[in-house]
Write an enzyme that holds these catalytic residues in place. Structure first.
Site, PDB file in Angstrom:
ATOM      1  N   GLY A  66       0.832  -1.214   0.000  1.00 48.82           N
ATOM      2  CA  GLY A  66       0.000   0.000   0.000  1.00 48.82           C
ATOM      3  C   GLY A  66       0.856   1.250   0.000  1.00 48.82           C
ATOM      4  O   GLY A  66       0.547   2.242   0.667  1.00 48.82           O
TER       5      GLY A  66
ATOM      6  N   ARG B  73       0.352   5.743  -1.679  1.00 54.18           N
ATOM      7  CA  ARG B  73      -0.104   7.035  -1.130  1.00 54.18           C
ATOM      8  C   ARG B  73      -0.229   6.929   0.401  1.00 54.18           C
ATOM      9  O   ARG B  73       0.012   5.872   0.984  1.00 54.18           O
ATOM     10  CB  ARG B  73      -1.438   7.436  -1.751  1.00 54.18           C
TER      11      ARG B  73
ATOM     12  N   ASN C  57       0.947  -2.608   5.309  1.00 49.68           N
ATOM     13  CA  ASN C  57       0.229  -1.336   5.467  1.00 49.68           C
ATOM     14  C   ASN C  57      -1.056  -1.271   4.637  1.00 49.68           C
ATOM     15  O   ASN C  57      -1.964  -0.520   4.992  1.00 49.68           O
ATOM     16  CB  ASN C  57       1.178  -0.200   5.065  1.00 49.68           C
TER      17      ASN C  57
ATOM     18  N   SER D 114      -4.607  -0.185  13.901  1.00 51.66           N
ATOM     19  CA  SER D 114      -5.390   1.047  14.110  1.00 51.66           C
ATOM     20  C   SER D 114      -5.842   1.072  15.565  1.00 51.66           C
ATOM     21  O   SER D 114      -5.919   0.018  16.206  1.00 51.66           O
ATOM     22  CB  SER D 114      -6.623   1.024  13.205  1.00 51.66           C
TER      23      SER D 114
ATOM     24  N   TYR E 212     -14.047  -3.276   9.606  1.00 49.66           N
ATOM     25  CA  TYR E 212     -12.723  -2.662   9.821  1.00 49.66           C
ATOM     26  C   TYR E 212     -12.201  -2.986  11.217  1.00 49.66           C
ATOM     27  O   TYR E 212     -11.057  -3.441  11.373  1.00 49.66           O
ATOM     28  CB  TYR E 212     -12.846  -1.153   9.615  1.00 49.66           C
TER      29      TYR E 212
HETATM   30  N1  LIG Z   1      -5.783   7.300   7.823  1.00 48.11           N
HETATM   31  C1  LIG Z   1      -6.172   6.918   9.011  1.00 48.11           C
HETATM   32  O1  LIG Z   1      -6.835   7.681   9.756  1.00 48.11           O
HETATM   33  C2  LIG Z   1      -5.767   5.559   9.534  1.00 48.11           C
HETATM   34  C3  LIG Z   1      -5.946   5.316  10.912  1.00 48.11           C
HETATM   35  C4  LIG Z   1      -5.589   4.072  11.415  1.00 48.11           C
HETATM   36  C5  LIG Z   1      -5.059   3.096  10.590  1.00 48.11           C
HETATM   37  N2  LIG Z   1      -4.903   3.353   9.253  1.00 48.11           N
HETATM   38  C6  LIG Z   1      -4.351   2.265   8.440  1.00 48.11           C
HETATM   39  O2  LIG Z   1      -3.193   2.707   7.758  1.00 48.11           O
HETATM   40  C7  LIG Z   1      -3.037   1.974   6.537  1.00 48.11           C
HETATM   41  C8  LIG Z   1      -2.826   2.946   5.397  1.00 48.11           C
HETATM   42  O3  LIG Z   1      -3.980   3.769   5.309  1.00 48.11           O
HETATM   43  P1  LIG Z   1      -3.997   5.224   4.637  1.00 48.11           P
HETATM   44  O4  LIG Z   1      -4.720   6.111   5.556  1.00 48.11           O
HETATM   45  O5  LIG Z   1      -2.667   5.575   4.144  1.00 48.11           O
HETATM   46  O6  LIG Z   1      -5.003   4.894   3.425  1.00 48.11           O
HETATM   47  P2  LIG Z   1      -4.966   5.211   1.869  1.00 48.11           P
HETATM   48  O7  LIG Z   1      -6.318   4.829   1.376  1.00 48.11           O
HETATM   49  O8  LIG Z   1      -4.464   6.581   1.632  1.00 48.11           O
HETATM   50  O9  LIG Z   1      -3.865   4.175   1.316  1.00 48.11           O
HETATM   51  C9  LIG Z   1      -4.120   2.792   1.307  1.00 48.11           C
HETATM   52  C10 LIG Z   1      -3.088   2.113   0.436  1.00 48.11           C
HETATM   53  O10 LIG Z   1      -3.389   0.701   0.412  1.00 48.11           O
HETATM   54  C11 LIG Z   1      -3.423   0.272  -0.950  1.00 48.11           C
HETATM   55  N3  LIG Z   1      -4.292  -0.902  -1.070  1.00 48.11           N
HETATM   56  C12 LIG Z   1      -5.608  -0.994  -0.779  1.00 48.11           C
HETATM   57  N4  LIG Z   1      -6.047  -2.225  -1.052  1.00 48.11           N
HETATM   58  C13 LIG Z   1      -4.983  -2.928  -1.512  1.00 48.11           C
HETATM   59  C14 LIG Z   1      -4.802  -4.257  -1.953  1.00 48.11           C
HETATM   60  N5  LIG Z   1      -5.814  -5.127  -2.013  1.00 48.11           N
HETATM   61  N6  LIG Z   1      -3.565  -4.641  -2.352  1.00 48.11           N
HETATM   62  C15 LIG Z   1      -2.530  -3.775  -2.335  1.00 48.11           C
HETATM   63  N7  LIG Z   1      -2.635  -2.507  -1.946  1.00 48.11           N
HETATM   64  C16 LIG Z   1      -3.861  -2.089  -1.534  1.00 48.11           C
HETATM   65  C17 LIG Z   1      -3.904   1.477  -1.736  1.00 48.11           C
HETATM   66  O11 LIG Z   1      -3.582   1.375  -3.125  1.00 48.11           O
HETATM   67  C18 LIG Z   1      -3.121   2.593  -1.020  1.00 48.11           C
HETATM   68  O12 LIG Z   1      -1.801   2.638  -1.505  1.00 48.11           O
HETATM   69  C19 LIG Z   1      -4.297   1.119   6.388  1.00 48.11           C
HETATM   70  O13 LIG Z   1      -4.041  -0.197   6.817  1.00 48.11           O
HETATM   71  C20 LIG Z   1      -5.278   1.788   7.334  1.00 48.11           C
HETATM   72  O14 LIG Z   1      -6.250   0.907   7.804  1.00 48.11           O
HETATM   73  C21 LIG Z   1      -5.244   4.565   8.708  1.00 48.11           C
END
Ligand SMILES: NC(=O)c1ccc[n+]([C@@H]2O[C@H](COP(=O)([O-])OP(=O)(O)OC[C@H]3O[C@@H](n4cnc5c(N)ncnc54)[C@H](O)[C@@H]3O)[C@@H](O)[C@H]2O)c1
Length: 261
Positions: free
Chosen positions: A15, A18, A90, A142, A155
């Site tokens: 992931g 971005r 991630n 998370s 989730y």
């Molecule tokens: N943003 C928040 O508030 C937050 C809070 C807690 C945890 N998280 C966790 O952090 C991690 C990253 O989240 P983010 O906020 O950067 O989200 P985002 O949506 O900006 O990025 C998610 C990334 O995962 C990739 N992805 C999604 N499905 C995929 C798959 N099947 N195979 C390969 N790649 C895949 C996307 O292409 C992207 O690059 C996630 O696991 C999310 O659950 C985010």
């Protein structure tokens, strides 16, 4: 001076196109690691890889398109990678729904990505770490893996399970020089958080307006602001470096104090 040194280490980041994954790639590159960036989004992934290789004036990053929810694809992709020292699980997705109206296919799809994807990548990365008796697996979980939230059933379930997976694997490989930890961000400034806060489903289900939803979500954070993806990346880099070899099986919050256990 204490600095985070990842020179000579190869980090695989899922992931990475971005958000938090991209920030981890940038911080790890700064710490001297070589990178294999994986994601579903080919054009964004290639752009991040190009930016990093241009910045450091050498090919420090390679990218491979991968859907982590497909075990055959994960096995094939990991067989192409010679050396793995650090794996960052991630990749993740979120959707909002009550359990009563849950789309069962969407539930399964989310668990396939957030939970099973981390297991598939760990399974195929582990032999490359076991052979060197050194490794780091860091699962981006998370605070939703620490307490249940309404309308985020799939989730929360995936993130609670990811923490259980972290603890189980940490025990399994503790004598092999491999640590396994989870990082638990709260609201972090990325497209995912933007998407949740701008989607009226959650506001509608909670009986409040979108503006109130944003106001309440910010008010609930003791430090009064959301987390930056780079803050998550620095914590992840610390867990990946040699000074963190006694930290394993932990699920460390980085959430501005929203969750204190
Ligand atoms: N943003 C928040 O508030 C937050 C809070 C807690 C945890 N998280 C966790 O952090 C991690 C990253 O989240 P983010 O906020 O950067 O989200 P985002 O949506 O900006 O990025 C998610 C990334 O995962 C990739 N992805 C999604 N499905 C995929 C798959 N099947 N195979 C390969 N790649 C895949 C996307 O292409 C992207 O690059 C996630 O696991 C999310 O659950 C985010």
């Amino acid at each position: 001076m204490l600095s985070i040194d990842l020179k000579g280490k190869t980090a695989v980041i899922t992931g990475a196109s971005r958000g938090i994954g991209k920030a981890i790639a940038e911080v790890f590159a700064d710490a001297g690691a070589s990178l294999i960036l994986l994601s579903r989004n080919k054009s964004l992934l290639e752009q991040v890889t190009k930016e990093l290789n241009t910045k450091y004036k050498k090919p420090i990053a390679n990218s491979l398109v991968l859907d982590v929810s497909n075990p055959e694809e994960v096995e094939k992709t990991f067989s192409k990678i010679d050396s793995i020292d650090i794996l960052i699980n991630n990749a993740g997705v979120h959707f909002t729904s009550s359990i009563k109206d849950m789309d069962i296919e969407k539930w399964k799809e989310l668990l396939e990505i957030n939970l099973h994807g981390a297991m598939y990548c760990s399974k195929f990365a582990l032999p490359k770490m076991l052979s060197k008796k050194w490794g780091r697996i860091i699962n981006i979980a998370s605070t939703s893996g620490k307490y249940g939230e309404a309308y985020s059933g799939a989730y929360c379930s995936s993130k609670f399970a990811l923490i259980g997976f972290t603890q189980s694997l940490a025990n399994e490989v503790a004598r092999e020089g491999i640590t396994v930890n989870a990082v638990c961000p709260g609201w972090t400034e990325t497209a995912m958080a933007e998407g949740i806060l701008h989607d009226d489903t959650y506001a509608r289900l909670s009986g409040i307006s979108i503006n109130k939803l944003k106001e309440y979500s910010l008010e609930a954070v003791p430090i009064g602001r959301y987390v930056s993806p780079y803050e998550v990346a620095y914590l992840t880099a610390f867990l990946a470096n040699n000074h963190a070899s006694a930290i394993t099986g932990q699920a460390i919050n980085i959430c501005g104090g929203i969750c204190m256990h």
